[in-house]
Design an enzyme around this catalytic site. Structure first.
Site, PDB file in Angstrom:
ATOM      1  N   ASN A   7       0.607  -1.157  -0.123  1.00  0.00           N
ATOM      2  CA  ASN A   7      -0.064  -0.047  -0.001  1.00  0.00           C
ATOM      3  C   ASN A   7       0.948   1.155  -0.033  1.00  0.00           C
ATOM      4  O   ASN A   7       1.722   1.478   0.881  1.00  0.00           O
ATOM      5  CB  ASN A   7      -0.914  -0.034   1.264  1.00  0.00           C
TER       6      ASN A   7
ATOM      7  N   CYS B  27      -7.597   7.330   2.463  1.00  0.00           N
ATOM      8  CA  CYS B  27      -7.470   7.369   3.895  1.00  0.00           C
ATOM      9  C   CYS B  27      -8.283   8.701   4.345  1.00  0.00           C
ATOM     10  O   CYS B  27      -7.722   9.891   3.977  1.00  0.00           O
ATOM     11  CB  CYS B  27      -6.088   7.319   4.384  1.00  0.00           C
TER      12      CYS B  27
ATOM     13  N   THR C 180     -12.536   3.080   4.967  1.00  0.00           N
ATOM     14  CA  THR C 180     -13.527   3.263   5.828  1.00  0.00           C
ATOM     15  C   THR C 180     -14.377   4.641   5.799  1.00  0.00           C
ATOM     16  O   THR C 180     -14.056   5.402   4.757  1.00  0.00           O
ATOM     17  CB  THR C 180     -12.706   3.734   7.405  1.00  0.00           C
TER      18      THR C 180
END
Length: 308
Positions: free
Chosen positions: A101, A132, A195
């Site tokens: 990543n 993110c 998320t």
């Protein structure tokens, strides 16, 4: 019957469609005494940046109903230390795909990290972190703006010598739009979802429970939304999809495969059960055998939406 769990993803042969997700499995090598790395499809490393990053202040992780919130802030040792200290030990597990990543504050950061990784052995692919929600720059800044995302993918694809996967943010109006943007810019695959931006408040102190104020929500609570987004993206693009978001069982993994994912990533479940990814990979094999599915790959995109 025995089910064949091998799947091909971006030209990479995986022994299982079940991988460990970034941020929940360290740099992989830390789990070698806990998880049989040769029994899982692979893993995605913690986000690796050009220089080491300390991450956000504590508290930066809390439990929530059916999930957790985190604002780690991409703490990592930097690309140079990753190549020198973490990568060599992974050569002992040649069947475990190592996906790195990659994170940066600006496009040139991503490009330079990939340039350095290109010369390192034992890496199967790169996962570009364009999603993110816990940093002030980079990350979700790219993943929520089509023009910025196009610039990032185009630049990183131009230098990458390995398949390029883009990890998308769910915090957008249209996942199909962002998925299509990645495909047009040359991405080899996409990962979704990351998320969801969230906020928890301590009502006694009237202060945020996370020092960063907001954080990323993950875990079983987000799974139905993540499955829907994978399904929407799969109807839009032809490049393969890594599905993730709240997977805690083999049955959860099957949902993502049916929705259109070629493979899946297990994340938050590893906090409760460090062996979760291996358990789910083994469980998927047993599920396929019980349901007379000869090849796990045959599940991808087989959702039946017809009404009987």
């Amino acid at each position: 019957m025995k089910s064949d769990q091998r799947v091909t993803f971006c030209g990479i042969e995986l022994v299982s469609p079940v991988l460990a997700a970034s941020g929940t499995f360290g740099y992989g090598i830390e789990f070698e005494e806990i998880v049989s790395l040769d029994k899982i499809g692979g893993f995605v490393s913690k986000g690796v940046s050009l220089e080491p990053m300390a991450g956000n202040q504590a508290p930066r992780i809390i439990e929530t109903p059916a999930g957790m919130m985190n604002a780690i802030g991409l703490q990592n040792i930097g690309v140079k230390a990753f190549i020198e200290k973490k990568l060599p030990g992974l050569s002992r597990y040649p069947t475990c795909a190592v996906i790195v990543n990659v994170f940066g504050y600006q496009v040139s950061d991503y490009v330079e990290v990939i340039r350095q990784l290109n010369d390192a052995p034992g890496i199967a692919a790169y996962e570009i972190n364009a999603s993110c929600p816990n940093t002030n720059h980079g990350g979700m800044t790219f993943g929520t703006d089509p023009a910025s995302l196009d610039e990032l993918v185009t630049a990183t694809k131009a230098i990458a010598t390995r398949p390029l996967i883009v990890k998308l943010s769910p915090n957008v109006t249209s996942i199909p739009t962002m998925a299509a943007c990645c495909q047009t810019a040359g991405a080899d695959a996409i990962s979704l979802v990351n998320t969801f931006v969230s906020l928890a408040i301590d009502i006694e102190t009237r202060r945020p429970r996370i020092a960063n104020v907001t954080a990323g929500l993950s875990g079983p609570a987000i799974k139905p939304i993540a499955v829907r987004m994978v399904w929407e993206a799969a109807k839009t693009v032809k490049i393969p999809i890594l599905g993730l978001g709240g997977i805690t069982s083999a049955e959860d993994a099957v949902e993502f495969l049916l929705a259109g994912a070629t493979a899946v990533q297990v994340g938050t479940a590893s906090y409760a059960d460090p062996r979760a990814v291996e358990r789910i990979a083994r469980g998927l094999e047993h599920w396929c055998a019980r349901h007379h599915v000869e090849r796990a790959a045959d599940l991808t995109g087989k959702l039946d939406t017809t009404r009987g």
